[in-house]
Design a protein around this motif. Structure first.
Motif, PDB file in Angstrom:
ATOM      1  N   LYS A 164     -29.779  -2.642  10.313  1.00 21.38           N
ATOM      2  CA  LYS A 164     -29.282  -3.111  11.566  1.00 21.38           C
ATOM      3  C   LYS A 164     -30.256  -3.143  13.028  1.00 21.38           C
ATOM      4  O   LYS A 164     -30.296  -1.957  13.462  1.00 21.38           O
ATOM      5  N   GLY A 165     -29.814  -4.385  13.616  1.00 17.01           N
ATOM      6  CA  GLY A 165     -30.798  -4.182  15.434  1.00 17.01           C
ATOM      7  C   GLY A 165     -30.125  -4.711  16.248  1.00 17.01           C
ATOM      8  O   GLY A 165     -29.390  -5.569  15.936  1.00 17.01           O
ATOM      9  N   ALA A 166     -30.135  -4.324  17.350  1.00 11.68           N
ATOM     10  CA  ALA A 166     -29.391  -5.602  18.581  1.00 11.68           C
ATOM     11  C   ALA A 166     -30.043  -4.701  19.438  1.00 11.68           C
ATOM     12  O   ALA A 166     -30.456  -4.093  20.077  1.00 11.68           O
ATOM     13  N   VAL A 167     -29.777  -5.924  20.706  1.00  7.21           N
ATOM     14  CA  VAL A 167     -30.324  -5.919  22.041  1.00  7.21           C
ATOM     15  C   VAL A 167     -29.509  -5.164  22.519  1.00  7.21           C
ATOM     16  O   VAL A 167     -27.954  -5.050  22.892  1.00  7.21           O
ATOM     17  N   ALA A 168     -29.131  -3.883  23.569  1.00  9.02           N
ATOM     18  CA  ALA A 168     -28.649  -3.023  24.424  1.00  9.02           C
ATOM     19  C   ALA A 168     -29.220  -3.615  25.746  1.00  9.02           C
ATOM     20  O   ALA A 168     -29.819  -2.806  25.831  1.00  9.02           O
ATOM     21  N   GLY A 224     -30.968  -9.633  13.964  1.00  2.00           N
ATOM     22  CA  GLY A 224     -30.933  -9.364  12.379  1.00  2.00           C
ATOM     23  C   GLY A 224     -30.742  -8.303  11.326  1.00  2.00           C
ATOM     24  O   GLY A 224     -30.777  -7.157  11.501  1.00  2.00           O
ATOM     25  N   ARG A 225     -30.344  -8.653  10.425  1.00  2.00           N
ATOM     26  CA  ARG A 225     -29.409  -7.230   9.276  1.00  2.00           C
ATOM     27  C   ARG A 225     -30.924  -8.082   8.547  1.00  2.00           C
ATOM     28  O   ARG A 225     -31.296  -9.064   7.898  1.00  2.00           O
ATOM     29  N   ARG A 226     -31.315  -6.393   8.068  1.00  2.00           N
ATOM     30  CA  ARG A 226     -32.743  -7.367   7.070  1.00  2.00           C
ATOM     31  C   ARG A 226     -32.653  -6.223   5.677  1.00  2.00           C
ATOM     32  O   ARG A 226     -32.089  -4.741   5.906  1.00  2.00           O
ATOM     33  N   VAL A 227     -33.213  -6.108   4.854  1.00  2.00           N
ATOM     34  CA  VAL A 227     -33.086  -5.020   3.660  1.00  2.00           C
ATOM     35  C   VAL A 227     -33.932  -3.972   4.194  1.00  2.00           C
ATOM     36  O   VAL A 227     -35.352  -4.095   4.760  1.00  2.00           O
ATOM     37  N   THR A 228     -34.027  -3.226   3.961  1.00  2.00           N
ATOM     38  CA  THR A 228     -34.465  -1.648   4.230  1.00  2.00           C
ATOM     39  C   THR A 228     -36.125  -1.365   3.103  1.00  2.00           C
ATOM     40  O   THR A 228     -35.465  -1.161   1.674  1.00  2.00           O
ATOM     41  N   PRO A 229     -37.082  -2.040   3.743  1.00  2.00           N
ATOM     42  CA  PRO A 229     -37.981  -1.477   2.251  1.00  2.00           C
ATOM     43  C   PRO A 229     -38.113   0.203   2.242  1.00  2.00           C
ATOM     44  O   PRO A 229     -38.546   1.149   3.273  1.00  2.00           O
ATOM     45  N   LEU A 230     -37.594   0.104   1.402  1.00  2.00           N
ATOM     46  CA  LEU A 230     -38.492   2.068   0.906  1.00  2.00           C
ATOM     47  C   LEU A 230     -39.333   2.740   0.229  1.00  2.00           C
ATOM     48  O   LEU A 230     -39.397   3.383   0.269  1.00  2.00           O
ATOM     49  N   ASP A 231     -39.881   1.578   0.061  1.00  2.00           N
ATOM     50  CA  ASP A 231     -41.534   2.746  -0.757  1.00  2.00           C
ATOM     51  C   ASP A 231     -42.226   1.597  -0.231  1.00  2.00           C
ATOM     52  O   ASP A 231     -43.942   1.935  -0.740  1.00  2.00           O
ATOM     53  N   ASP A 232     -42.635   1.011   0.985  1.00  2.00           N
ATOM     54  CA  ASP A 232     -43.547   0.948   2.108  1.00  2.00           C
ATOM     55  C   ASP A 232     -43.437   0.645   2.939  1.00  2.00           C
ATOM     56  O   ASP A 232     -42.848   0.135   3.502  1.00  2.00           O
ATOM     57  N   PHE A 233     -44.296   1.708   3.672  1.00  2.00           N
ATOM     58  CA  PHE A 233     -44.008   1.866   5.279  1.00  2.00           C
ATOM     59  C   PHE A 233     -44.540   1.058   6.055  1.00  2.00           C
ATOM     60  O   PHE A 233     -43.927   0.478   6.545  1.00  2.00           O
ATOM     61  N   VAL A 289     -42.666  -0.609   8.567  1.00  2.00           N
ATOM     62  CA  VAL A 289     -42.931  -1.356  10.083  1.00  2.00           C
ATOM     63  C   VAL A 289     -42.842  -2.656  10.714  1.00  2.00           C
ATOM     64  O   VAL A 289     -42.633  -3.225  11.722  1.00  2.00           O
ATOM     65  N   ASP A 290     -43.408  -2.966   9.629  1.00  2.00           N
ATOM     66  CA  ASP A 290     -43.374  -4.849   9.691  1.00  2.00           C
ATOM     67  C   ASP A 290     -41.717  -5.176  10.185  1.00  2.00           C
ATOM     68  O   ASP A 290     -41.911  -6.273  11.195  1.00  2.00           O
ATOM     69  N   THR A 291     -40.791  -4.908   9.284  1.00  2.00           N
ATOM     70  CA  THR A 291     -39.516  -4.960   9.851  1.00  2.00           C
ATOM     71  C   THR A 291     -38.925  -4.917  11.533  1.00  2.00           C
ATOM     72  O   THR A 291     -37.954  -5.174  11.220  1.00  2.00           O
ATOM     73  N   LEU A 292     -39.078  -3.604  11.297  1.00  2.84           N
ATOM     74  CA  LEU A 292     -38.944  -3.497  12.486  1.00  2.84           C
ATOM     75  C   LEU A 292     -38.810  -4.164  13.251  1.00  2.84           C
ATOM     76  O   LEU A 292     -38.594  -4.253  14.650  1.00  2.84           O
ATOM     77  N   ARG A 293     -40.503  -4.604  13.446  1.00  5.16           N
ATOM     78  CA  ARG A 293     -41.517  -5.633  14.381  1.00  5.16           C
ATOM     79  C   ARG A 293     -40.892  -6.852  14.484  1.00  5.16           C
ATOM     80  O   ARG A 293     -40.406  -7.493  15.298  1.00  5.16           O
ATOM     81  N   ASP A 294     -40.473  -7.205  13.670  1.00  8.37           N
ATOM     82  CA  ASP A 294     -40.041  -8.250  12.947  1.00  8.37           C
ATOM     83  C   ASP A 294     -38.457  -8.243  13.666  1.00  8.37           C
ATOM     84  O   ASP A 294     -38.066  -9.818  14.823  1.00  8.37           O
ATOM     85  N   VAL A 295     -37.666  -7.885  13.501  1.00  6.37           N
ATOM     86  CA  VAL A 295     -36.345  -7.448  14.768  1.00  6.37           C
ATOM     87  C   VAL A 295     -36.879  -7.590  16.258  1.00  6.37           C
ATOM     88  O   VAL A 295     -35.587  -8.322  17.334  1.00  6.37           O
TER      89      VAL A 295
END
Length: 303
Positions: free
Chosen positions: A13-17, A27-36, A40-46
């Motif tokens: 889960k991400g937010a602007v503060a 956005g809320r996204r599924v955590t990639p558990l086995d693929d670093f 990282v790409d998920t964090l970039r998207d948020v």
């Protein structure tokens, strides 16, 4: 402006503060558990959703950062386990990254925006699936560089006898590798284990607490033993830290009579006497991880 994250084994889960009181969920996204790389790409998207480059990234995360090596221990997310996550993410994202344990972020949230406001030493205690905690002094995490301070749920602290009248308590193995930890008999799973041990019945924690509040004798016995078992380790932690408020988070914090019973037992077992509640339900009921991460990041401290 910062982007803050609350990262667990199931969701990111991400937010602007802009301030701790101005947190806009992203956005809320599924955590990639086995693929670093995917992690990282998920964090970039948020981060991209924020629409502008933040000053830094701050994250509340399951797992603990070693204060000496800065490596994270995170069994729930294998792709980050053992990595020097802060340094690696900073290099890959091109931004300062600050990381804190989720229980620490809960404590920060309560100290800055919840039940701990106005108190110098705040012990945030988690009674959820398991038992955890974090410690904030003068608005700062004791674990500012990572570490295990405040984790009162682990260590061989369970009494051999508990309840009124006393009953023998088995020593259970803990997921941390030790035996007899408060985590094995506290909070939700511990309550269920105690009820099975005492009465031979498998019930979920919410069923036990509901039966207790409705006058069921077996549930009352389970709660009596549970409160006795966890209150002494919590009282010891209060004595050692000097905490003057103990906000409770996690699922069992919603059972107000249970928190009141723990408060009464803890206040009877500590050196300093309070004529007010000490152990109280946390006030940050929605997204305390994001609030704590926001407070951490907006303080402008980077490792």
């Amino acid at each position: 402006m910062i982007v803050c994250f609350d990262i667990g084994g199931s969701a990111i889960k991400g937010a602007v503060a802009h301030t701790p009181d101005q947190i806009l969920p992203l956005g809320r996204r599924v955590t990639p558990l086995d693929d670093f790389t995917a992690f990282v790409d998920t964090l970039r998207d948020v981060i991209a959703e924020a629409g502008e480059e933040p000053d830094r990234i701050a994250m509340s995360i399951t797992g603990v950062v070693d204060p000496e090596t800065q490596a994270i221990k995170c069994a729930n997310i294998p792709c980050i386990d053992g990595r020097t996550l802060g340094a690696e993410l900073s290099a890959l994202l091109g931004l300062p990254v600050l990381i804190a344990n989720d229980a620490d972020c809960f404590a920060l949230a309560e100290a800055g925006a919840g039940a701990g406001r106005g108190y110098r030493i705040v012990l945030g205690a988690i009674l959820g699936t398991g038992v955890g905690g974090g410690l904030v002094v003068d608005g700062r995490l004791i674990n500012a560089e990572g570490g295990f301070a405040g984790e009162w749920g682990h260590g061989p602290a369970v009494a051999a006898m508990a309840g009124t009248p006393p009953v023998a308590i088995p020593v259970f193995d803990c997921g941390c590798g030790q035996r007899g930890c408060v985590d094995t008999i506290g909070a939700a799973r511990g309550m269920e284990r105690l009820h099975l041990t005492l009465h031979g019945k498998r019930l979920e924690s919410h069923e036990i607490t509901t039966l207790w509040q409705n006058g069921d004798a077996q549930a009352a016995r389970t709660i009596d033993v549970l409160v006795d078992l966890i209150s002494s380790p919590l009282a010891l932690t209060v004595n050692i830290t000097g905490a003057t408020i103990v906000p409770i988070g996690g699922g069992l914090s919603n059972v107000t009579p249970l928190i009141a019973a723990i408060d009464t037992a803890v206040r009877a077992r500590i050196l300093r006497k309070f004529d007010r509640p000490l152990v109280v339900p946390g006030e940050c009921r929605i997204e305390p991880g994001l609030i704590g991460a926001a407070i951490l990041g907006l303080a402008g401290e980077t490792r």
